[in-house]
Design a protein around this motif. Structure first.
Motif, PDB file in Angstrom:
ATOM      1  N   MET A  20     -31.363 -24.149  67.706  1.00  0.00           N
ATOM      2  CA  MET A  20     -30.854 -24.383  66.354  1.00  0.00           C
ATOM      3  C   MET A  20     -31.953 -24.830  65.393  1.00  0.00           C
ATOM      4  O   MET A  20     -31.689 -25.139  64.241  1.00  0.00           O
ATOM      5  CB  MET A  20     -29.709 -25.398  66.392  1.00  0.00           C
ATOM      6  CG  MET A  20     -28.500 -24.877  67.166  1.00  0.00           C
ATOM      7  SD  MET A  20     -27.168 -26.069  67.282  1.00  0.00           S
ATOM      8  CE  MET A  20     -26.564 -26.038  65.602  1.00  0.00           C
ATOM      9  N   GLY A  21     -33.194 -24.875  65.884  1.00  0.00           N
ATOM     10  CA  GLY A  21     -34.322 -25.157  65.012  1.00  0.00           C
ATOM     11  C   GLY A  21     -34.695 -26.608  64.842  1.00  0.00           C
ATOM     12  O   GLY A  21     -35.372 -26.973  63.888  1.00  0.00           O
ATOM     13  N   SER A  22     -34.251 -27.457  65.761  1.00  0.00           N
ATOM     14  CA  SER A  22     -34.621 -28.870  65.657  1.00  0.00           C
ATOM     15  C   SER A  22     -34.959 -29.413  67.040  1.00  0.00           C
ATOM     16  O   SER A  22     -34.787 -28.738  68.040  1.00  0.00           O
ATOM     17  CB  SER A  22     -33.475 -29.685  65.036  1.00  0.00           C
ATOM     18  OG  SER A  22     -32.339 -29.660  65.867  1.00  0.00           O
ATOM     19  N   GLU A  23     -35.465 -30.616  67.044  1.00  0.00           N
ATOM     20  CA  GLU A  23     -35.738 -31.301  68.305  1.00  0.00           C
ATOM     21  C   GLU A  23     -34.769 -32.456  68.427  1.00  0.00           C
ATOM     22  O   GLU A  23     -34.240 -32.950  67.431  1.00  0.00           O
ATOM     23  CB  GLU A  23     -37.171 -31.818  68.325  1.00  0.00           C
ATOM     24  CG  GLU A  23     -38.203 -30.717  68.385  1.00  0.00           C
ATOM     25  CD  GLU A  23     -39.613 -31.268  68.501  1.00  0.00           C
ATOM     26  OE1 GLU A  23     -39.774 -32.447  68.866  1.00  0.00           O
ATOM     27  OE2 GLU A  23     -40.543 -30.510  68.220  1.00  0.00           O
ATOM     28  N   ILE A  24     -34.548 -32.869  69.647  1.00  0.00           N
ATOM     29  CA  ILE A  24     -33.642 -33.985  69.893  1.00  0.00           C
ATOM     30  C   ILE A  24     -34.380 -35.018  70.731  1.00  0.00           C
ATOM     31  O   ILE A  24     -35.068 -34.671  71.697  1.00  0.00           O
ATOM     32  CB  ILE A  24     -32.342 -33.474  70.557  1.00  0.00           C
ATOM     33  CG1 ILE A  24     -31.277 -34.536  70.586  1.00  0.00           C
ATOM     34  CG2 ILE A  24     -32.602 -32.886  71.906  1.00  0.00           C
ATOM     35  CD1 ILE A  24     -29.891 -33.999  70.928  1.00  0.00           C
ATOM     36  N   LYS A  25     -34.272 -36.263  70.350  1.00  0.00           N
ATOM     37  CA  LYS A  25     -34.979 -37.331  71.054  1.00  0.00           C
ATOM     38  C   LYS A  25     -34.286 -37.643  72.381  1.00  0.00           C
ATOM     39  O   LYS A  25     -33.061 -37.529  72.491  1.00  0.00           O
ATOM     40  CB  LYS A  25     -35.024 -38.587  70.187  1.00  0.00           C
ATOM     41  CG  LYS A  25     -35.842 -38.400  68.929  1.00  0.00           C
ATOM     42  CD  LYS A  25     -35.873 -39.667  68.111  1.00  0.00           C
ATOM     43  CE  LYS A  25     -36.696 -39.440  66.856  1.00  0.00           C
ATOM     44  NZ  LYS A  25     -36.756 -40.638  66.023  1.00  0.00           N
ATOM     45  N   PRO A  26     -35.060 -38.032  73.386  1.00  0.00           N
ATOM     46  CA  PRO A  26     -34.481 -38.321  74.701  1.00  0.00           C
ATOM     47  C   PRO A  26     -33.379 -39.382  74.669  1.00  0.00           C
ATOM     48  O   PRO A  26     -32.371 -39.239  75.370  1.00  0.00           O
ATOM     49  CB  PRO A  26     -35.680 -38.801  75.520  1.00  0.00           C
ATOM     50  CG  PRO A  26     -36.861 -38.174  74.866  1.00  0.00           C
ATOM     51  CD  PRO A  26     -36.523 -38.121  73.401  1.00  0.00           C
ATOM     52  N   ASN A  27     -33.544 -40.425  73.863  1.00  0.00           N
ATOM     53  CA  ASN A  27     -32.512 -41.459  73.818  1.00  0.00           C
ATOM     54  C   ASN A  27     -31.215 -40.933  73.209  1.00  0.00           C
ATOM     55  O   ASN A  27     -30.124 -41.353  73.574  1.00  0.00           O
ATOM     56  CB  ASN A  27     -33.000 -42.704  73.094  1.00  0.00           C
ATOM     57  CG  ASN A  27     -33.417 -42.444  71.667  1.00  0.00           C
ATOM     58  OD1 ASN A  27     -33.836 -41.333  71.326  1.00  0.00           O
ATOM     59  ND2 ASN A  27     -33.334 -43.455  70.824  1.00  0.00           N
ATOM     60  N   VAL A  28     -31.318 -39.972  72.300  1.00  0.00           N
ATOM     61  CA  VAL A  28     -30.127 -39.348  71.710  1.00  0.00           C
ATOM     62  C   VAL A  28     -29.427 -38.490  72.762  1.00  0.00           C
ATOM     63  O   VAL A  28     -28.200 -38.496  72.861  1.00  0.00           O
ATOM     64  CB  VAL A  28     -30.501 -38.517  70.466  1.00  0.00           C
ATOM     65  CG1 VAL A  28     -29.312 -37.744  69.940  1.00  0.00           C
ATOM     66  CG2 VAL A  28     -31.083 -39.414  69.385  1.00  0.00           C
ATOM     67  N   VAL A  29     -30.205 -37.777  73.557  1.00  0.00           N
ATOM     68  CA  VAL A  29     -29.629 -36.950  74.621  1.00  0.00           C
ATOM     69  C   VAL A  29     -28.867 -37.825  75.616  1.00  0.00           C
ATOM     70  O   VAL A  29     -27.772 -37.478  76.048  1.00  0.00           O
ATOM     71  CB  VAL A  29     -30.721 -36.126  75.340  1.00  0.00           C
ATOM     72  CG1 VAL A  29     -30.156 -35.405  76.550  1.00  0.00           C
ATOM     73  CG2 VAL A  29     -31.345 -35.133  74.383  1.00  0.00           C
ATOM     74  N   VAL A  30     -29.426 -38.969  75.966  1.00  0.00           N
ATOM     75  CA  VAL A  30     -28.775 -39.879  76.912  1.00  0.00           C
ATOM     76  C   VAL A  30     -27.419 -40.326  76.367  1.00  0.00           C
ATOM     77  O   VAL A  30     -26.412 -40.331  77.089  1.00  0.00           O
ATOM     78  CB  VAL A  30     -29.678 -41.103  77.207  1.00  0.00           C
ATOM     79  CG1 VAL A  30     -28.918 -42.171  77.972  1.00  0.00           C
ATOM     80  CG2 VAL A  30     -30.906 -40.661  77.974  1.00  0.00           C
ATOM     81  N   VAL A  31     -27.365 -40.666  75.102  1.00  0.00           N
ATOM     82  CA  VAL A  31     -26.112 -41.102  74.480  1.00  0.00           C
ATOM     83  C   VAL A  31     -25.103 -39.952  74.458  1.00  0.00           C
ATOM     84  O   VAL A  31     -23.918 -40.136  74.768  1.00  0.00           O
ATOM     85  CB  VAL A  31     -26.366 -41.651  73.059  1.00  0.00           C
ATOM     86  CG1 VAL A  31     -25.059 -41.877  72.315  1.00  0.00           C
ATOM     87  CG2 VAL A  31     -27.177 -42.931  73.126  1.00  0.00           C
TER      88      VAL A  31
END
Length: 90
Positions: A20-31
């Motif tokens: 989708m053209g963005s990055e996601i931070k690891p802590n956001v993925v965990v949540v």
């Protein structure tokens, strides 16, 4: 979801965000994994496929949940009629 399924979900969330053209931070993925762990993995993966095809912008938990549980968990009007009409004959 078990640990192996959660690991698959981590990869799927990261890949979806990138597509989708963005990055996601690891802590956001965990949540996000924690919030989605109450659903079946297959359902979440199917929702992510729809997100990739139908939505633009950043990947958010809200977008995924709207597909998993539309209208706050209520069924749609069409689904309600599909259930009600056959019951009217009984």
């Amino acid at each position: 979801m078990n640990q192996a399924e959660q690991e698959k979900l981590v990869l799927a969330l990261m890949a979806t965000a990138e597509v989708m053209g963005s990055e996601i931070k690891p802590n956001v993925v965990v949540v996000m994994v924690d919030d989605l762990s109450g659903y079946q993995l297959a359902d979440v993966l199917q929702a992510l496929t729809r997100v990739r095809r139908e939505h633009t912008g950043k990947l958010t938990l809200k977008v995924i949940l709207e597909i998993l549980a539309p209208a706050g968990g209520w069924i749609s009007a069409n689904e309600a009629w599909a259930i009600a009409l056959p019951a009217a004959d009984e």
